[in-house]
Each structure stands twice: as C-alpha cells, then as structure tokens.
Motif scaffolding. Sequence first.
Motif, PDB file in Angstrom:
ATOM      1  N   LEU A  48     -13.566   8.451 -10.712  1.00 38.33           N
ATOM      2  CA  LEU A  48     -12.770   9.218  -9.746  1.00 38.33           C
ATOM      3  C   LEU A  48     -13.343  10.618  -9.564  1.00 38.33           C
ATOM      4  CD1 LEU A  48      -9.014   8.431 -10.376  1.00 38.33           C
ATOM      5  CD2 LEU A  48     -10.278   8.225  -8.273  1.00 38.33           C
ATOM      6  N   ILE A  49     -13.729  11.235 -10.688  1.00 41.41           N
ATOM      7  CA  ILE A  49     -14.266  12.598 -10.595  1.00 41.41           C
ATOM      8  C   ILE A  49     -15.560  12.591  -9.791  1.00 41.41           C
ATOM      9  CG2 ILE A  49     -15.235  14.485 -11.935  1.00 41.41           C
ATOM     10  CD1 ILE A  49     -13.308  13.736 -14.147  1.00 41.41           C
ATOM     11  N   ALA A  52     -14.962  12.206  -6.265  1.00 40.02           N
ATOM     12  CA  ALA A  52     -14.481  13.453  -5.675  1.00 40.02           C
ATOM     13  C   ALA A  52     -15.647  14.376  -5.351  1.00 40.02           C
ATOM     14  CB  ALA A  52     -13.514  14.137  -6.631  1.00 40.02           C
ATOM     15  N   PHE A  53     -16.655  14.398  -6.237  1.00 40.97           N
ATOM     16  CA  PHE A  53     -17.812  15.251  -5.979  1.00 40.97           C
ATOM     17  C   PHE A  53     -18.576  14.784  -4.743  1.00 40.97           C
ATOM     18  CE2 PHE A  53     -17.850  16.505 -10.646  1.00 40.97           C
ATOM     19  CZ  PHE A  53     -17.368  17.772 -10.370  1.00 40.97           C
ATOM     20  N   GLU A  55     -17.449  12.997  -2.341  1.00 38.40           N
ATOM     21  CA  GLU A  55     -16.590  13.171  -1.184  1.00 38.40           C
ATOM     22  C   GLU A  55     -16.637  14.619  -0.694  1.00 38.40           C
ATOM     23  OE1 GLU A  55     -12.093  11.678  -0.648  1.00 38.40           O
ATOM     24  OE2 GLU A  55     -12.457  13.317  -2.008  1.00 38.40           O
ATOM     25  N   ALA A  56     -16.716  15.564  -1.661  1.00 40.34           N
ATOM     26  CA  ALA A  56     -16.724  16.977  -1.294  1.00 40.34           C
ATOM     27  C   ALA A  56     -17.897  17.279  -0.375  1.00 40.34           C
ATOM     28  CB  ALA A  56     -16.781  17.843  -2.546  1.00 40.34           C
ATOM     29  N   LEU A  59     -17.115  16.051   2.918  1.00 37.78           N
ATOM     30  CA  LEU A  59     -16.071  16.855   3.550  1.00 37.78           C
ATOM     31  C   LEU A  59     -16.639  18.170   4.076  1.00 37.78           C
ATOM     32  CD1 LEU A  59     -13.086  16.206   1.163  1.00 37.78           C
ATOM     33  CD2 LEU A  59     -13.418  15.349   3.455  1.00 37.78           C
TER      34      LEU A  59
ATOM     35  N   SER B 287     -15.156  23.861  -2.931  1.00 32.31           N
ATOM     36  CA  SER B 287     -15.065  22.406  -2.773  1.00 32.31           C
ATOM     37  C   SER B 287     -13.668  21.921  -3.116  1.00 32.31           C
ATOM     38  CB  SER B 287     -16.119  21.710  -3.631  1.00 32.31           C
ATOM     39  OG  SER B 287     -15.741  21.727  -4.976  1.00 32.31           O
ATOM     40  N   ILE B 290     -11.641  22.673   0.061  1.00 32.50           N
ATOM     41  CA  ILE B 290     -11.965  21.801   1.189  1.00 32.50           C
ATOM     42  C   ILE B 290     -11.483  20.378   0.921  1.00 32.50           C
ATOM     43  CG2 ILE B 290     -13.864  20.810   2.510  1.00 32.50           C
ATOM     44  CD1 ILE B 290     -13.674  23.674   3.132  1.00 32.50           C
ATOM     45  N   ARG B 291     -11.656  19.924  -0.325  1.00 37.21           N
ATOM     46  CA  ARG B 291     -11.352  18.530  -0.642  1.00 37.21           C
ATOM     47  C   ARG B 291      -9.883  18.231  -0.398  1.00 37.21           C
ATOM     48  NH1 ARG B 291     -12.761  18.598  -5.499  1.00 37.21           N
ATOM     49  NH2 ARG B 291     -14.901  18.001  -5.105  1.00 37.21           N
ATOM     50  N   ALA B 294      -9.001  18.674   3.429  1.00 37.53           N
ATOM     51  CA  ALA B 294      -9.543  17.659   4.325  1.00 37.53           C
ATOM     52  C   ALA B 294      -8.931  16.297   4.049  1.00 37.53           C
ATOM     53  CB  ALA B 294     -11.055  17.593   4.181  1.00 37.53           C
ATOM     54  N   ILE B 339      -3.703  10.867  -6.288  1.00 41.34           N
ATOM     55  CA  ILE B 339      -5.111  11.001  -6.678  1.00 41.34           C
ATOM     56  C   ILE B 339      -5.619  12.409  -6.399  1.00 41.34           C
ATOM     57  CG2 ILE B 339      -7.443  10.243  -6.109  1.00 41.34           C
ATOM     58  CD1 ILE B 339      -6.464   7.478  -5.849  1.00 41.34           C
ATOM     59  N   TYR B 342      -4.289  14.758  -8.890  1.00 45.15           N
ATOM     60  CA  TYR B 342      -4.992  14.500 -10.150  1.00 45.15           C
ATOM     61  C   TYR B 342      -6.382  15.115 -10.124  1.00 45.15           C
ATOM     62  CZ  TYR B 342      -7.622  11.571 -13.448  1.00 45.15           C
ATOM     63  OH  TYR B 342      -8.448  11.122 -14.433  1.00 45.15           O
ATOM     64  N   ILE B 343      -7.082  14.935  -8.995  1.00 43.04           N
ATOM     65  CA  ILE B 343      -8.464  15.428  -8.927  1.00 43.04           C
ATOM     66  C   ILE B 343      -8.498  16.948  -8.919  1.00 43.04           C
ATOM     67  CG2 ILE B 343     -10.426  15.593  -7.361  1.00 43.04           C
ATOM     68  CD1 ILE B 343     -10.205  12.641  -6.934  1.00 43.04           C
ATOM     69  N   ILE B 346      -7.770  17.870 -12.518  1.00 42.61           N
ATOM     70  CA  ILE B 346      -8.793  17.531 -13.514  1.00 42.61           C
ATOM     71  C   ILE B 346     -10.044  18.371 -13.278  1.00 42.61           C
ATOM     72  CG2 ILE B 346     -10.036  15.616 -12.406  1.00 42.61           C
ATOM     73  CD1 ILE B 346      -9.800  14.137 -15.049  1.00 42.61           C
ATOM     74  N   LEU B 347     -10.357  18.683 -12.020  1.00 42.27           N
ATOM     75  CA  LEU B 347     -11.533  19.522 -11.773  1.00 42.27           C
ATOM     76  C   LEU B 347     -11.258  20.960 -12.209  1.00 42.27           C
ATOM     77  CD1 LEU B 347     -12.925  18.166  -8.411  1.00 42.27           C
ATOM     78  CD2 LEU B 347     -13.782  17.810 -10.697  1.00 42.27           C
TER      79      LEU B 347
END
Lengths: 69, 360, 164
Positions: A48-49, A52-53, A55-56, A59, B287, B290-291, B294, B339, B342-343, B346-347
């Motif tokens: 998932l992490i 996310a990276f 996806e960033a 994006l 990021s 934006i994440r 978006a 999610i 969570y992201i 967690i980030l």
Amino acid sequence: MTITGIAAIGAGLAAIGAGVGIGKIGGSAMDAMARQPEMHGKIQSSALILAAFVEAVALFGVVVAFLQG
Amino acid sequence: MRLNTFKNVLFSVLFLAISFAGYAFENSDSKEGEEFNPKEMILHHVKDAHEFHLWDWKGRPVSLSLPIILWTDNGLTTFSSSKFHHDDNGKVIVEENGNKFVKFHEKIYQLEDNASVIEFDEEHHPINAHKPLNFSITRNVFMMWVSVVVLLLIFLTAARSYKKSSDGVPTGIAGFVEPLIVFVRDEIGKPMIGEHKYKRYMPYLLTIFFFIWINNIFGLIPILNGANLSGNIAFTCTLAVFTFIITTLSGNSNYWKHIFWMPGVPVPMKIFLMPIEIIGMFVKPISLMIRLFANITAGHVIILALMSLIFVFKTVAIAPVSVAFSLFITVIEIIVTAIQAYIFTILSALYFGMATEDHH
Amino acid sequence: MDLITPDFGLVFWTAITFLFLLLILRKFAWKPILGAVSDREEGIKNALKSAENARKEMENLHADNERILKEARAEREAMLKEAREIKNKMIEDAKDQAKEEANKLVAQAQASIETEKQAAIAELKSQVANLSIDIAEKVVREELSNKDKQIKLVESMLGEATLN
C-alpha cells in the motif's frame, strides 16, 4: 487542439504510468503473499505504501494537468 | 462599532445563523432552459461555497446561510451569506461596514468605491475589485466543525466509558474504536517510528487518522451535498504542513546529516545528493498534500461525472447504468476513505521515523 | 488552477480546528484510552506470567509431593521391617526366657525334690535311730532285769572296749 485537450492527454499518460506501476506492485505483492502467507500483513502494508508513492508521481502529473485545464 | 462587529462574529460563529430561503426573491437568472454543463456542476460541487445548499424546492434553493467574515481596510466585517440571495455572478451588491461586496464564483470581491459592477480582464483577474482576507465560515469549515463535534462525541464518550469500567474492559462505543486505536498504534506507530519513540507521536497520528477519515466519509454523504473538505487543497495543505513542521522539529543530527552530508558516499556524490535531499524534504509533504487532495477530489469527480451522464444524454434509459456505476465507485470510495487516511497517517509516521532514527 | 490554490480562510480555520481537536483529544481521549489499553495489556502480561509461575510452582509441588510420598513409603517399609524384626526378636526372646524359666523351675524343682529327699532320708534315719534306741532300751531293760545277764553284758562290753 486546445491546451485543455493537451492537459487531458497528459493526465491520461500519467494514469497509464501509475497503472503500470501499481499493477506491478500489486502483482508482486500477490506473488509474495502466495509464497509466504504468514507475511500477509507486512506485505500488504508495504504494498500500500509503495502504491501510494507511485500514485503520488502520477498525481503530480494530474495536478499539472489541472493547472492547465 | 467594533464591539458590535465582535458580537456579530460571535453570534454568527456560535449560532451559525441558520435561515432557510423563505423570502420572496425571484432568482432572475433561473437555470431552467440553460444547457447543462457537467464541468461547471462538478467544479461547483468540488469547490468550497459560502452557503450550504441542500436542495431545490419549487424552483427555489433551500440552503443554510453561513456567516461571511471578512477582514477589510475598515476592520472586521461580518454578514450572513443570505444577503447575496444565492447570487454567484457578482450581480447582488452587499453594502456592509462602508464597503461594497459581490460574490462571483464563490469568491467574495470588494468593489472599488466608484464601481457598481464587477469587471474582469482577459486573465479573469478583476479590474475594479480586490479580494479581502476571507475568514468566512464556508461549507467546508462548517462540515469540519460538524466532524469535530462528531469526533469529540465519539472519543470523549469512549474515554469516559474506560473511566467508568473499573477493570478497563471497553464497553459500548469504546469497543468499536479501541481496535482502530490499537491498529494505529500497532500497525502505524510502532513499526514506522520504533518501539521507544512512538509514544510521543501517537496523539498526532491518531488525531490526523480519524480527522481525515471522518471528513473523507462526510464527503461521501450525498444529502450534505458532499462538502468536499478532504478533497480541498487548503485542508490537505494544512495537515501536510503540520506533518512537515513536526518532522523538521523532531529531526535529530543523524537525519540532518543524511540530508546535507550523506554519510558513506564519496565527496562528489555528497555534493550531488545534497540538493536532491533538500528537495526531497519538501516533496514529501507536498506529495502528502497532493495525494489526499487528488484522490478524494477524483472520487467525487468520477461519481458526479457518472451521474451527469443522465443529464448529458437527456434520457432516463442511461440512468440504471450510471446509477450502478456510481454506486460501484461509491463503494470503492468508501474503501478509499479509509485507505487514504491510513496512507496519510502511515507516511507521516514514516517521516517521523526517518527524522528520529538513530545512527546504526 | 482555482482548484489547487489553497484558500487562506480555509487554511486558517483548518489549522485552528485541527490544533484544537489535537489538544482536546490528546488530553481527554488518547491519554485515557491508550493508558487503559496499555494498562490492560500490562495486566494480561502479568497475569500470564503469574499463571506460568503458578504452573511451575505446582509442578515443583507435585514433584515434592511425589518425593515425599516416596520417602514416606520407604519409611513405612523400613518401619514395617523393623517392627517385624522386633516382633521376631521379641518372640525369640520370650521363647528363650520361657525356656530359661522352665529350666530354672525344673532345676528348682529338682533341687527341692533333692532337699525333700535328703530331709526325708534324714528324718527316716533319725526315726530309725530313735526306733533302734527304743528297741535297744527295751531289749536292754529286759536283759538287765537279772544280775547275771547284766554282769555278762558288762563284761562282754568291757571286753569289746578293751579290744578297741
């Protein structure tokens, strides 16, 4: 072609890149989970992490498209 | 006068001046007969607004008027958004505190003294008006406060139930939130920051997780007209800045060494890596911002675009398809709410962990 | 462009609201909840540990019991053996004693029989002597009723005595 159209194409290209990247992550994560079911939780959260990276990056492309659109 | 203004603010903030549109104002430029523009509708939905539009009733909008708070040259100015009579094209001029205001595309402009109608140049910049500092309680701020009230209700009740039960066994709502809290602690805090240091960051991580999550969920509730708070860049930007500030403040010598003088690589590489690492320091919160923005905005846009299909094709026949698809996307979005929260959490935790990691 | 320009008002309110929420929840929600959870976890850990300890203790106790039982059994065995020995010895002793007693009795009886016999013999002897003297007296009296016979006897006796 208007600048909006070009922006839309850019967003689409960004989506392709992210799709390939996330697909690869997902596939490998599935593979890893099938091999080591006991590591299921850890693999899932790392996947998932990483998604996310990836996806960033996509994006960022979409946002640049927003800027133009 | 100052006192009066203050009272006004207090009154507006505390009681939110809820007034339903019951006055006999004929909306001169009724949208009927106008071509349906999905882009405009979607953007209007996704952006912030100064009134809480709920639904249309007999051609008149039913909405919650929210207070407008402006900081102008004449000091604080407050009035209810109902004074604009649902106008969004800069036609209704409100005179308050010696200044003239118009609302154009959900932005409040202060007209120059001699101007009577707002005019724009080619670049969409106003010629005869400027934007005052706008602290209005907009739709998003209102929903944010609703979410805060809900969060406080949930967690304070949960905390009280722990106090009541002598053996520390969760009862009622505590039984529901405890697994989530333990999840944030055991799956986010402990592995990302480390067993010894995670405790300091737990309040921030928990708050940010639940704050983002509940606002993501509120954005999906249709009757609230989807106040798109977590899909608003201002909201995500603020939270990302908080994460950035905490990361920077808790960075130890090891963290800064990795940024400015990467250990274990030759000197030319060190010089080469330094600007990359410095950019990376800022790219991380950007990021994050934006994440979240978006993802949530994209979800809203997709759902609304699918619903717009009915009006674009002007037929009911497409309705089952578009409803089915938007239901499908909505269900996915419900997962995405969790999610993304969570992201983001967690980030943030990962960045805190990087900042506090000991040399090894 | 409009979409990705942060609106100052919303940034302001978000920051204030978030800080407010963070402070309130930290003080009144996260602290008590996390405290209660970690207290409970600590409690469970301690309970498990003490249960483990108790189990070990029970095992020890069990082993002790076993040992004690074994010892007791051995002791009983030993005691029984000893008792049996004592019993045998006592019987033996009693037998010996009885035999001795019997022997003694027999010896005593024999001795007394002997004594009685001696006494009886002595009695008999004295009786016989008395009797003999009586008879002799009578005889002598008879004999010495006339002078002749007396002189004769004296003379015979004197003769015998001179001979000695």
